[in-house]
Design a protein around this motif. Structure first.
Motif, short mmCIF file in Angstrom:
data_model
loop_
_atom_site.label_atom_id
_atom_site.label_comp_id
_atom_site.label_asym_id
_atom_site.label_seq_id
_atom_site.Cartn_x
_atom_site.Cartn_y
_atom_site.Cartn_z
N GLY A 155 0.81 -1.20 0.00
CA GLY A 155 0.00 0.00 0.00
C GLY A 155 0.85 1.26 0.00
O GLY A 155 1.91 1.29 0.65
N TYR A 156 0.41 2.28 -0.76
CA TYR A 156 1.07 3.58 -0.78
C TYR A 156 0.04 4.65 -0.45
O TYR A 156 -1.12 4.57 -0.88
CB TYR A 156 1.65 3.89 -2.17
N LEU A 157 0.46 5.65 0.32
CA LEU A 157 -0.36 6.84 0.49
C LEU A 157 0.55 8.00 0.84
O LEU A 157 1.63 7.81 1.40
CB LEU A 157 -1.45 6.65 1.54
N SER A 158 0.07 9.19 0.47
CA SER A 158 0.78 10.42 0.80
C SER A 158 -0.18 11.32 1.56
O SER A 158 -1.38 11.40 1.20
CB SER A 158 1.28 11.13 -0.46
N THR A 159 0.31 11.98 2.62
CA THR A 159 -0.55 12.82 3.44
C THR A 159 0.08 14.20 3.59
O THR A 159 1.28 14.38 3.42
CB THR A 159 -0.77 12.21 4.83
N MET A 160 -0.79 15.14 3.92
CA MET A 160 -0.29 16.44 4.34
C MET A 160 0.36 16.29 5.71
O MET A 160 0.26 15.25 6.36
CB MET A 160 -1.44 17.46 4.37
N MET A 161 1.00 17.36 6.19
CA MET A 161 1.70 17.26 7.46
C MET A 161 0.74 17.05 8.63
O MET A 161 1.13 16.54 9.67
CB MET A 161 2.56 18.51 7.70
N ASP A 162 -0.54 17.43 8.45
CA ASP A 162 -1.53 17.18 9.51
C ASP A 162 -2.14 15.80 9.41
O ASP A 162 -3.04 15.45 10.17
CB ASP A 162 -2.62 18.25 9.48
N GLY A 163 -1.68 14.97 8.44
CA GLY A 163 -2.17 13.62 8.28
C GLY A 163 -3.27 13.45 7.29
O GLY A 163 -3.68 12.30 7.00
N THR A 164 -3.79 14.55 6.69
CA THR A 164 -4.86 14.42 5.71
C THR A 164 -4.34 13.69 4.47
O THR A 164 -3.30 14.03 3.91
CB THR A 164 -5.38 15.80 5.31
N ILE A 165 -5.10 12.67 4.06
CA ILE A 165 -4.67 11.83 2.94
C ILE A 165 -4.88 12.56 1.63
O ILE A 165 -6.00 12.98 1.29
CB ILE A 165 -5.44 10.50 2.95
N ALA A 166 -3.79 12.74 0.87
CA ALA A 166 -3.85 13.41 -0.43
C ALA A 166 -3.84 12.41 -1.57
O ALA A 166 -4.38 12.68 -2.65
CB ALA A 166 -2.68 14.39 -0.57
N LYS A 167 -3.24 11.26 -1.36
CA LYS A 167 -3.10 10.28 -2.43
C LYS A 167 -3.03 8.88 -1.80
O LYS A 167 -2.38 8.69 -0.77
CB LYS A 167 -1.84 10.58 -3.24
N ILE A 168 -3.65 7.89 -2.40
CA ILE A 168 -3.64 6.53 -1.89
C ILE A 168 -3.77 5.57 -3.06
O ILE A 168 -4.51 5.86 -4.03
CB ILE A 168 -4.78 6.31 -0.86
N ASN A 169 -3.09 4.46 -3.04
CA ASN A 169 -3.15 3.54 -4.20
C ASN A 169 -4.28 2.53 -4.05
O ASN A 169 -4.85 2.33 -2.97
CB ASN A 169 -1.80 2.87 -4.44
N SER A 170 -4.58 1.90 -5.17
CA SER A 170 -5.70 0.95 -5.21
C SER A 170 -5.46 -0.26 -4.31
O SER A 170 -6.40 -0.83 -3.75
CB SER A 170 -5.93 0.49 -6.66
N GLY B 257 -8.62 13.60 0.81
CA GLY B 257 -9.07 14.91 1.24
C GLY B 257 -10.11 14.88 2.32
O GLY B 257 -10.50 15.93 2.84
N ARG B 258 -10.58 13.69 2.74
CA ARG B 258 -11.64 13.58 3.74
C ARG B 258 -11.17 12.89 5.02
O ARG B 258 -11.71 13.15 6.09
CB ARG B 258 -12.83 12.80 3.16
N LYS B 259 -10.22 12.00 4.91
CA LYS B 259 -9.75 11.26 6.09
C LYS B 259 -8.28 11.55 6.34
O LYS B 259 -7.54 11.89 5.40
CB LYS B 259 -9.94 9.74 5.90
N ARG B 260 -7.90 11.40 7.60
CA ARG B 260 -6.50 11.49 7.98
C ARG B 260 -5.95 10.08 8.14
O ARG B 260 -6.71 9.11 8.35
CB ARG B 260 -6.35 12.29 9.27
N PHE B 261 -4.67 9.96 8.08
CA PHE B 261 -4.06 8.63 8.22
C PHE B 261 -4.49 7.93 9.51
O PHE B 261 -4.81 6.73 9.48
CB PHE B 261 -2.53 8.74 8.13
#
Length: 440
Positions: A41-56, A71-75
């Motif tokens: 699994g891959y994901l990228s988040t903002m510094m506050d943990g908000t998920i910006a990108k996540i793989n299938s 954009g709706r959930k944090r890690f």
């Protein structure tokens, strides 16, 4: 849902052409497809943990839709309650301090509610001015590893439990053996006297060796006064070991004591014992017997001779060590085992002990000890006679000490109980002289 790209498998059975085709297919694999359908699994988040990108791959594992996550959930929202707590107290602070973390074990929450054990690695991406921009996170499915670790832990707990049970069983067995040894020692002391009484004008010594500490010995002896200033003594060996032998020993010892007080003649005492044992054991189909030598010693005091009368039922002959250095057996021929047949013949003998003379009684554990380099030969009566001749003259305690050393020299060749009893007239006359040596 990730699916295989459109590049067909190379045709053919192999060779250089097939290898080139496969390599070309790898080069044409898109970076986007590698990201989306990676085996992790891959994901990228903002510094506050908000998920910006996540793989299938990770979305499929968790059963989530991309639109509901980016954009709706944090890690931390993807983690279980325990995972969230660990993220806030350890994961996030350490990541901010170190800039990266590797192989952190967490539990993520699937859409169906079940936990997904994962290993998480994270790294912070910095801008040109060194400012933190985003967090890149890699997630590996650790379900198989967690199951393996649980199985290892389970096996370890089972092994520790088994070891604890074995230790407890061993401690219990040791305690049981100690209690048994103590009980056997008490019972053994009830079958033979702890020490010999002082006999006026006679020295005495005794030694008792039990071959197996966890079994009752089958040898017995005793020394006690009878009427007319005389003393009765006996030594013998019952058949068998354990409780049955102890019962036979007890019956034999107290029968001989009672018979001697009624009639101190040695042959009469053994005749009575033979009748009692034959009646007691033959009728129930479990015949038992013993060998025994019974004697009466009449101290002569300061001026008279000390006489010894012996009777034997199938027992090895007594040895007499003379004050002039001779050693001779005192045969009691014709005697049969006690308790086998009614009216069994009893062999008798008499001798006179001069000052410095010693008579020695022994059981067959001595003569049947295995000797020689290979422990293949019985020690035998001839070797015992030679040993006695080498040690004559000897006082009772001296000859018993020498015989005890002989027994110890047999090592594991001594595999039977052995009793030794010596009586002698002091070389320097003494009205009361007694020396005892009793071990078991």
């Amino acid at each position: 849902m990730c699916r295989t790209g459109g590049v067909p498998e190379p045709a053919g059975t192999g060779g250089e052409a097939s290898t080139d085709a496969a390599f070309t297919a790898l080069l044409e694999d898109s970076a986007a497809d590698l990201y989306e359908c990676a085996p992790c699994g891959y994901l990228s988040t903002m510094m506050d943990g908000t998920i910006a990108k996540i793989n299938s791959t990770l979305l499929d594992w968790l059963g989530l839709d991309r639109e509901a996550v980016t954009g709706r959930k944090r890690f931390p929202d993807l983690l279980t309650v325990g995972g969230k707590l660990y993220h806030e107290t350890h994961f996030a602070p350490l990541l901010r301090m170190q800039g990266e973390l590797r192989g952190i074990a967490l539990d993520m929450r699937r859409q169906n509610g079940g936990p997904l054990p994962v290993l998480v690695s994270a790294v912070i991406k910095y801008g040109t001015e060194g400012e933190p921009l985003l967090i890149r996170i890699t997630v590996f499915d650790a379900s198989d590893r967690r199951a393996y670790e649980k199985e290892l832990l389970h096996r370890r707990q089972e092994a520790e439990r088994a070891r604890a049970e074995a230790d407890e069983a061993r401690r219990q067995a040791e305690a049981d053996r100690a209690r048994l040894a103590e009980a056997l020692a008490v019972l053994q002391r009830s079958l033979v006297p702890d020490s010999l009484p002082a006999v006026p004008g006679v020295e005495t010594a005794v030694h008792y060796h039990t071959a197996a500490p966890d079994q009752l010995g089958g040898d017995f002896y005793d020394l006690f006064p009878v009427s007319g200033g005389r003393w009765a003594f006996f030594l013998g060996d019952v058949c068998g070991k354990g409780p049955e032998a102890a019962s036979l020993t007890s019956l034999t010892r107290y029968t001989l004591r009672a018979a001697a007080h009624h009639d101190p003649d040695p042959a009469s005492a053994l005749t009575t014992l033979n009748a009692v044992l034959h009646e007691r054991y033959t009728g129930d189909g479990d015949p038992r017997y013993c060998t025994c030598i019974f004697g009466i010693i009449e101290p002569g005091g300061e001026h008279g001779p000390t006489s010894v009368r012996l009777a034997s039922g199938g027992h090895p002959p007594a040895l007499v060590l003379r004050s002039d250095g001779r050693a001779d057996y005192l045969p009691t021929p014709g005697g049969l085992l006690i308790g086998v047949v009614p009216g069994a013949p009893i062999g008798t003998a008499e001798t006179v002990l001069a000052p410095g003379d010693t008579v020695v009684l022994y059981t067959d554990g001595l003569t049947e000890a295995r000797a020689g380099p290979g422990r293949d030969d019985l020690y035998g009566e001839d070797a015992l006679h030679a040993f006695a001749a080498d040690h004559a003259p000897s006082a009772p305690h001296e000859v018993i000490t020498a015989l005890t050393g002989l027994l110890e020299s047999f090592g594991d060749g001594l595999d039977d109980d052995t009793a030794l009893l010596a009586l002698g007239v002091p070389a320097a006359p003494s009205l009361i002289a007694s020396s005892t040596n009793h071990t078991s």
